[in-house]
Design an enzyme around this catalytic site. Sequence first.
Site, short mmCIF file in Angstrom:
data_model
loop_
_atom_site.label_atom_id
_atom_site.label_comp_id
_atom_site.label_asym_id
_atom_site.label_seq_id
_atom_site.Cartn_x
_atom_site.Cartn_y
_atom_site.Cartn_z
N GLY A 274 0.80 -1.23 0.00
CA GLY A 274 0.00 0.00 0.00
C GLY A 274 0.83 1.26 0.00
O GLY A 274 0.58 2.19 -0.78
N HIS A 392 9.97 28.57 12.37
CA HIS A 392 9.21 29.31 13.38
C HIS A 392 8.38 28.36 14.24
O HIS A 392 7.46 28.80 14.92
CB HIS A 392 8.32 30.34 12.68
CG HIS A 392 9.11 31.34 11.91
ND1 HIS A 392 9.59 32.51 12.45
CD2 HIS A 392 9.55 31.33 10.62
CE1 HIS A 392 10.27 33.18 11.53
NE2 HIS A 392 10.25 32.49 10.41
#
Length: 560
Positions: A274, A392
């Site tokens: 998958g 940040h």
Amino acid sequence: MTSPTALICETQAWKDLKGHVEDINKTHLRDLMSDAHRCESMMLEFEGLLLDYSRQRATVETMGKLLNLAKAAQLSEKISRMFNGEHINSTENRSVLHVALRAPKDAFIKADGKNVVPEVWNVLDKIKDFSEKIRSGSWVGATGKPLKDVIAIGIGGSFLGPLFVHTALQTDPEAAECAKGRQLRFLANIDPVDVARNISGLNPETTLVVVVSKTFTTAETMLNARTLRNWITTALGAQAVAKHMVAVSTNLALVEKFGIDPNNAFAFWDWVGGRYSVCSAVGVLPLSLQYGFSVVEKFLKGASSIDKHFQSTPFEKNIPVLLGLLSVWNVSFLGYPARAILPYSQALEKFAPHIQQVSMESNGKGVSIDGLPLPFETGEIDFGEPGTNGQHSFYQLIHQGRVIPCDFIGTVKSQQPVYLEGEVVSNHDELMSNFFAQPDALAYGKTPEQLQKENVSENLIPHKTFSGNRPSLSLLLPELSAYNVGQLLAIYEHRVAVQGFVWGINSFDQWGVELGKVLATQVRKQLHSSRTQGAAPEGFNYSTTTLLKRYLETSPEPKM
């Protein structure tokens, strides 16, 4: 050489690296980076893609020892066995052949004695034909309107890979032009909020739903499929399903029972895991519907170029092999359990979540491929965000807290360049200034002596000191075209395989996802009996029973 049941940690090559850690601990990247010859030896280029791993805590000697480890792990033989279609996924008795999904038409790749490439191309040709019918408007919905909106339903590998590629292509000029007037959305979570968000603003008359489930039995996917079938039939009638829903599945009987024409089912095979399936119909169908097959074919060719490089290039110049060996070095020898994937490209915002699955589902194992408990850690805790957003957010920890090796990924050309008059640099140059600066900041740090020379007050010096010696590598792509996106995907897929081959684990099964599913079935039965017969929760521990009672008491769900 290791015997079939020996652990890699018992080899002399592993022990040599364990002893070598002491030598590396006496070095600092400040000093290692001053050796131009070393740095030059740690850069390599392939088709305009530049890898620089000189900021790894490694010397030329380290690399030699890692290559010896590759030999002890029989890495070359294991790679050959994968490409030859041998059943290297031994716990499920399967081949591992995602490379066949992007092989050229004239390639010969065997699974169980049969060349699978013609089958692959039969499906690709079928996708090309079908996607062109949808895109041209020759296939229309139940009310005669063109189908311009696509919702792909799938979870895990049926969702994360295609979403990564879709997000990367959305702002590529060629792909964006081909996608004008079209929408592609992905429905993964069983949370009804995800359904609501996906159908918001869409009209069933212009929507095509792609249901992705190999067995057509995945609980979350099939409940979401039934929910969208209900959305379509409520608006358009039961006969609309055949026009508005198609499948990527191998279970044609269940596809037909669901109401989808089996002719509109697109196959894939049990030799595709998958998390490695984005290059199969799982990804190629929804992406071709959005961008056209010609764009997606370029993506497949990019992945194939790395497959060839991985299969045939000597290890000392082999990008996935070197990246895999360095990850093993960082995890198993230097003791760094995590890795940050930091693309300086907003278009790659879904890359880290995809690689998180590829890596952690593949290599999060506690036993060897022969079932022996491992006395060393495998796998990495993968996470990441695009730069400069991540700066940040979590870079504080990376600079002054725990040591987390970083992958910096950048592009020479922006997909959407902006040059503002009067600005010092372009927007892309501003972004890339950070791409070049951050690895050096991590490597060199800042010493108390440097801070004293800058007249920083004594009480702030400890807070402003950066230890440095924090490893990273840089991958610079020429641009982020469909071809380059394919290359990036294949580099990381093969890097993960290399790690697993060296650790001696099975990177291609995922038994760890099963137990929770089994327990969820018991809870589902309980919820059903509680809702329909008022039965009190029983057979669970005190904690789960208490939580279930609270949920049933206060849940706004209607009685069924």
